[in-house]
Scaffold this motif. Structure first.
Motif, PDB file in Angstrom:
ATOM      1  N   UNK A 164       0.940  -1.537  -0.247  1.00  0.00           N
ATOM      2  CA  UNK A 164      -0.501  -0.142   0.111  1.00  0.00           C
ATOM      3  C   UNK A 164       0.949   1.156   0.397  1.00  0.00           C
ATOM      4  N   UNK A 165       0.108   2.140  -1.102  1.00  0.00           N
ATOM      5  CA  UNK A 165       1.141   2.809  -1.132  1.00  0.00           C
ATOM      6  C   UNK A 165       0.502   4.277  -0.082  1.00  0.00           C
ATOM      7  N   UNK A 166       1.358   5.496   0.522  1.00  0.00           N
ATOM      8  CA  UNK A 166       0.638   6.859   1.058  1.00  0.00           C
ATOM      9  C   UNK A 166       1.547   7.634   1.142  1.00  0.00           C
ATOM     10  N   UNK A 167       0.951   8.700   0.445  1.00  0.00           N
ATOM     11  CA  UNK A 167       1.682  10.450   0.047  1.00  0.00           C
ATOM     12  C   UNK A 167       1.064  11.150   0.946  1.00  0.00           C
ATOM     13  N   UNK A 168       2.660  11.928   1.350  1.00  0.00           N
ATOM     14  CA  UNK A 168       3.081  12.041   2.828  1.00  0.00           C
ATOM     15  C   UNK A 168       3.067  13.282   2.998  1.00  0.00           C
ATOM     16  N   UNK A 169       3.772  14.070   1.574  1.00  0.00           N
ATOM     17  CA  UNK A 169       3.852  15.189   1.396  1.00  0.00           C
ATOM     18  C   UNK A 169       4.076  15.424  -0.357  1.00  0.00           C
ATOM     19  N   UNK A 170       4.122  16.622  -1.170  1.00  0.00           N
ATOM     20  CA  UNK A 170       3.870  16.950  -2.384  1.00  0.00           C
ATOM     21  C   UNK A 170       5.043  17.368  -3.568  1.00  0.00           C
ATOM     22  N   UNK A 171       6.022  17.406  -2.239  1.00  0.00           N
ATOM     23  CA  UNK A 171       8.031  18.238  -2.124  1.00  0.00           C
ATOM     24  C   UNK A 171       8.392  17.580  -1.692  1.00  0.00           C
ATOM     25  N   UNK A 172      10.176  17.579  -1.574  1.00  0.00           N
ATOM     26  CA  UNK A 172      10.786  16.900  -0.946  1.00  0.00           C
ATOM     27  C   UNK A 172      11.743  15.679  -0.774  1.00  0.00           C
TER      28      UNK A 172
END
Length: 177
Positions: free
Chosen positions: A104-112
């Motif tokens: 399962x994939x989880x996006x934490x931020x939109x940059x970095x």
């Protein structure tokens, strides 16, 4: 110490840029049980580049950074709709976490870039826009720890956690313009 996480580009894909069109894999330390956890799909018409995968201290998750270039910025596809396909796509640059058991994939931020797990596994530090940030491992509580000076362009090293998960070290080289 029982599994290795790595990036692999599909046969025939460009290999000049590390992480370009790469997939995230894990394999047992003895070279058996290779499993692809994350597939970068070039049909999304992006130029995704993945950062090196980084294990959580408990070995259950892997964090990585993704930078994707959108050749058609007028596209109506949203980041949220593409996230469900488990592939970086237009506007999908950021820090991601993969659950090793479920993929399962989880996006934490939109940059970095350069995600680094705290030793207790509760937080991830990362570099973004010439500053160091920290975020909870579930994606909540993002906080900037440093302030970039507007008249200077600093170069920062990736953040490194102290063993007690209370402090973060990094190197900063400042060039004034």
């Amino acid at each position: 110490g029982q599994k290795i996480a790595f990036l692999r580009s599909p046969t025939g894909s460009p290999t000049e840029t590390p992480g370009l069109l790469a997939d995230v894999y894990v394999i047992d330390e003895d070279g058996t049980n290779e499993t692809r956890l994350f597939q970068n799909r070039p049909e999304n018409e992006t130029n995704p580049v993945l950062g090196w995968p980084v294990w959580s201290p408990d070995g259950n998750k892997i964090a990585f950074a993704s930078h994707a270039t959108d050749p058609n910025p007028t596209s109506s596809a949203s980041a949220e709709s593409t996230l469900s396909s488990n592939s970086p796509a237009a506007k999908m640059t950021g820090i991601y976490v993969i659950d090793v058991d479920t993929a399962g994939l989880c996006k934490l931020t939109s940059t970095g870039t350069s995600p680094t797990w705290s030793p207790d596994g509760n937080k991830i530090a990362f570099e973004n826009a010439f500053a160091i940030y920290v975020i909870n491992s579930d994606g909540s509580g993002q906080k900037e720890l440093t302030n970039a000076v507007p008249t200077a362009v600093p170069e920062l090293s990736p953040p490194v956690w102290a063993p007690d998960s209370e402090r973060i070290a990094f190197a900063k080289k400042q060039t004034f313009t």
